[in-house]
Design an enzyme around this catalytic site. Structure first.
Site, short mmCIF file in Angstrom:
data_model
loop_
_atom_site.label_atom_id
_atom_site.label_comp_id
_atom_site.label_asym_id
_atom_site.label_seq_id
_atom_site.Cartn_x
_atom_site.Cartn_y
_atom_site.Cartn_z
N GLY A 30 0.84 -1.21 0.00
CA GLY A 30 0.00 0.00 0.00
C GLY A 30 0.87 1.26 0.00
O GLY A 30 0.50 2.28 0.58
N SER A 32 1.60 3.45 -2.21
CA SER A 32 1.19 4.69 -2.88
C SER A 32 0.00 5.33 -2.16
O SER A 32 -0.55 6.32 -2.61
CB SER A 32 0.83 4.40 -4.35
OG SER A 32 -0.14 3.38 -4.38
N GLY A 33 -0.39 4.73 -1.06
CA GLY A 33 -1.58 5.24 -0.33
C GLY A 33 -1.25 6.39 0.61
O GLY A 33 -0.09 6.80 0.77
N LEU A 35 -1.48 6.71 3.98
CA LEU A 35 -0.70 6.49 5.21
C LEU A 35 0.80 6.49 4.90
O LEU A 35 1.60 7.11 5.60
CB LEU A 35 -1.11 5.16 5.85
CG LEU A 35 -0.31 4.79 7.09
CD1 LEU A 35 -0.70 5.67 8.27
CD2 LEU A 35 -0.50 3.32 7.45
N ARG A 64 -0.92 -1.47 -6.11
CA ARG A 64 -1.58 -1.73 -7.38
C ARG A 64 -1.27 -0.61 -8.37
O ARG A 64 -1.24 -0.82 -9.58
CB ARG A 64 -3.09 -1.80 -7.18
CG ARG A 64 -3.51 -3.02 -6.40
CD ARG A 64 -5.02 -2.99 -6.22
NE ARG A 64 -5.47 -4.16 -5.51
CZ ARG A 64 -6.34 -4.15 -4.52
NH1 ARG A 64 -6.87 -3.02 -4.12
NH2 ARG A 64 -6.70 -5.26 -3.94
N HIS A 200 -0.89 4.12 16.86
CA HIS A 200 0.12 5.18 16.82
C HIS A 200 0.07 6.08 18.05
O HIS A 200 1.03 6.77 18.36
CB HIS A 200 0.03 5.98 15.52
CG HIS A 200 -1.11 6.96 15.45
ND1 HIS A 200 -2.38 6.58 15.18
CD2 HIS A 200 -1.16 8.30 15.62
CE1 HIS A 200 -3.17 7.63 15.18
NE2 HIS A 200 -2.46 8.70 15.44
N GLU A 238 -11.16 16.27 17.83
CA GLU A 238 -10.57 16.60 16.54
C GLU A 238 -11.34 17.74 15.92
O GLU A 238 -12.57 17.78 16.01
CB GLU A 238 -10.63 15.39 15.61
CG GLU A 238 -9.90 14.20 16.15
CD GLU A 238 -9.97 13.04 15.19
OE1 GLU A 238 -9.40 13.18 14.09
OE2 GLU A 238 -10.63 12.04 15.51
N ASP A 257 -13.41 3.74 15.60
CA ASP A 257 -12.25 4.48 15.08
C ASP A 257 -11.31 4.94 16.20
O ASP A 257 -10.09 4.95 16.01
CB ASP A 257 -12.77 5.69 14.29
CG ASP A 257 -11.68 6.37 13.50
OD1 ASP A 257 -10.90 5.66 12.83
OD2 ASP A 257 -11.59 7.62 13.54
N HIS A 262 -7.28 3.73 20.51
CA HIS A 262 -6.54 4.82 21.16
C HIS A 262 -7.03 5.14 22.57
O HIS A 262 -6.25 5.28 23.50
CB HIS A 262 -6.63 6.10 20.32
CG HIS A 262 -6.28 5.92 18.88
ND1 HIS A 262 -5.29 5.08 18.46
CD2 HIS A 262 -6.78 6.48 17.74
CE1 HIS A 262 -5.19 5.13 17.14
NE2 HIS A 262 -6.09 5.96 16.68
C1 BG6 Z 1 -6.77 7.52 13.48
C2 BG6 Z 1 -8.23 7.59 13.16
O1 BG6 Z 1 -6.44 6.27 14.03
O2 BG6 Z 1 -6.44 8.54 14.41
C3 BG6 Z 1 -8.58 8.96 12.63
O3 BG6 Z 1 -8.55 6.61 12.20
C4 BG6 Z 1 -8.14 10.02 13.59
O4 BG6 Z 1 -9.96 9.08 12.35
C5 BG6 Z 1 -6.68 9.84 13.95
O5 BG6 Z 1 -8.34 11.27 12.96
C6 BG6 Z 1 -6.27 10.80 15.02
O6 BG6 Z 1 -4.89 10.71 15.17
P1 BG6 Z 1 -4.06 11.95 15.68
O7 BG6 Z 1 -2.67 11.44 15.84
O8 BG6 Z 1 -4.18 13.01 14.63
O9 BG6 Z 1 -4.70 12.36 16.96
#
Ligand code: BG6
Length: 516
Positions: A30, A32-33, A35, A64, A200, A238, A257, A262
């Protein structure tokens, strides 16, 4: 500034517990995507430019989209990968180590081409089987890619694959069942020590600092319990909406999500017991124990303990239902808030309030620990001191400890102090550790740290299979209930505000700790 420099000198050589990263070939499915372009490749480049990336290395992008080595390098050169001008001189050297192969994820031929290319790149660099495979494709193709990779000898459990590591991005499944299916499939082809389920948030500096703060200082841990802590408030707000990700998001929603992953990680690091040693398995054991102690949500309790919402149009800012790719009759939540309890000795009856939403007032993630006020105040409120009863706001507030995860990374402690002057008046003041001011630079991108950890074989900041399963188990009943409820109890909130007003009524919140 001078003061800050003195401080940095004093911490520089202090106490390092790092594992050593090994040279790795990074193979990205992936490539070229979004992330890969926004996060992975810039992080590898940043490590390279700071001289932290173990050498030799190569990056093999797979996808792809049709590129070859040269056109992929050209594509990267014009993208965010190199947005920092500071190291522009290193671009060309870095790009010489970047390669690309395009093909069909469902064709065995593609995988034998990949194998040949990897062997050739390793041979030219005198590398031997240190391969980091990164799954950065849409999750729907993970299973296929892993099955084909195993069939074609790219990955496996055998001793010759000992140094093979596979990083799997979220979303890890859609519910408990699908997550288990995916996990079982992965475990058939890889040992747990080779699997790196990434979240992350665990790579963010302030999140890692929670453990340092709690367990490397003796002054907080004795207070870290129900006797001294009244409540804990975790928010991940956000400012942006779903943007171009509606295709994914409309099937997911904010609970899947942000909460299942998280938010649960933030909660478990804040509340877990100390491990006996700072070691990956021991830390992960404690996180899992904590997750297991979270009071499960019964069907009857969901409407009292959870609120969901959806953002609406304000001026030229689109509402969720107007976003491209969102179905007309969608009842997907863009906001969720919940009240959690941890049933153990330490936390019995201490509420943990969690909230996360899109299109909120600002982008901010933080953890607020509200301490109880002193049990008996020796400072009576005397109106002759100049304050009429009307102007006195409640009793003396308890201390607050705030972990600012982003954007202003740091830690704050609020306490009472006397106002200068002849009167005996107090106000809340703040002791402030601001990451950027103290260390002189912004914290690195979370992916930098996490990629280095994979290359070091350190799984501390990655999600173990049982952790992932338990948090799905927790949210499955809530998701099932909301599915049944459709639009009922899906509250609207105007874009740019902090979620639906009903949040406070439903969760019975008198004084919010989120908006401090
Ligand atoms: C991602 C979610 O895991 O984390 C996104 O899929 C969200 O929807 C993002 O915007 C938030 O990450 P960060 O590091 O910008 O707080």
């Amino acid at each position: 500034m001078r003061e800050n420099n003195d401080f940095i000198e004093s911490v520089q050589d202090h106490y390092c517990t790092e594992s050593i990263s090994m040279p790795y070939g990074i193979i990205i499915f992936g490539a070229s995507g979004d992330l890969a372009r926004r996060k992975l490749l810039p992080s590898v480049f940043s490590l390279y430019s700071k001289n932290l990336l173990p050498q030799p290395f190569f990056i093999l992008g797979l996808g792809r989209t049709e590129y070859d080595d040269i056109s992929f390098r050209n594509y990267l050169e014009n993208r965010e990968v190199f947005s920092s001008e500071a190291f522009s001189g290193l671009k060309a050297d870095f790009l010489q180590n970047v390669y690309y192969l395009s093909g069909d994820y469902e064709s065995g031929e593609f995988y034998s081409d990949i194998m040949k290319k990897i062997e050739d790149l390793e041979f030219r660099r005198n590398m031997h089987g240190h391969r980091l495979f990164y799954m950065a494709t849409p999750p729907g193709v993970y299973c296929k890619i892993l099955a084909f990779s195993a069939e074609n000898g790219l990955i496996g459990k055998e001793p010759e694959h000992e140094m093979t590591r596979v990083v799997v991005e979220k979303p890890f499944g859609h519910d408990l069942k699908s997550a288990e299916r995916l996990d079982d499939m992965i475990s058939e082809n890889l040992n747990e020590s080779q699997i790196y389920r990434i979240d992350h948030y665990l790579g963010k500096e302030t999140v890692q600092n929670i453990l340092m703060f709690r367990f490397a200082n003796s002054i907080f841990e004795p207070l870290w319990n129900r006797q001294y802590i009244e409540s804990i408030w975790i928010s991940a707000d956000e400012e942006s909406g779903v943007g171009s990700r509606a295709g994914y998001f409309d099937k997911a929603g904010q609970l899947r999500d942000m909460f299942q992953n998280h938010m649960m990680q933030l909660l478990s690091l804040t509340a877990m017991e100390p491990p006996s040693y700072f070691r990956s398995d021991l830390i992960r054991d404690e996180k899992v124990k904590l997750l297991k102690a979270i009071r499960p949500f019964t069907k009857e309790g969901i409407d009292e303990n959870f609120v969901r919402g959806v953002y609406t149009k304000v001026g030229s800012v689109k509402g969720y239902l107007q976003e491209t790719g969102v179905s007309e009759d969608s009842f997907t939540e863009t906001f969720a808030a919940g009240k959690f309890f941890v049933d153990n000795h330490r936390w019995k009856d201490v509420p943990f309030y969690l909230r996360s939403g899109k299109r909120m007032n600002k982008k901010e993630t933080k953890i607020v620990v509200k301490f109880r006020p002193v049990s008996h105040s020796i400072f009576p409120i005397i109106s002759s001191a100049g304050l009429s009863e009307k102007n006195v706001k409640g009793s003396m507030p308890g201390n607050l400890l705030v972990f600012n995860v982003q954007p202003e990374e740091g830690i704050k402690l609020k306490f009472q102090a006397k106002h200068p002057g002849p009167k005996l008046c107090m106000s809340s003041i703040t002791m402030d550790f601001n990451y950027e001011k103290i260390f002189g630079s912004k914290p690195p991108e979370a992916y930098e740290r996490l990629l280095m950890d994979v290359m070091a074989g350190d799984q501390t900041l990655f999600i173990r299979h049982d952790d992932m399963r338990i948090s799905w188990e927790l949210f499955d009943p809530v998701l099932a209930h909301w599915k049944e409820m459709k639009k009922n109890n899906l509250y609207e909130y105007p874009s740019g505000e902090n979620g639906p007003e009903e949040t406070f009524r439903v969760l019975k919140i008198k004084e919010s700790g989120w908006d401090i």
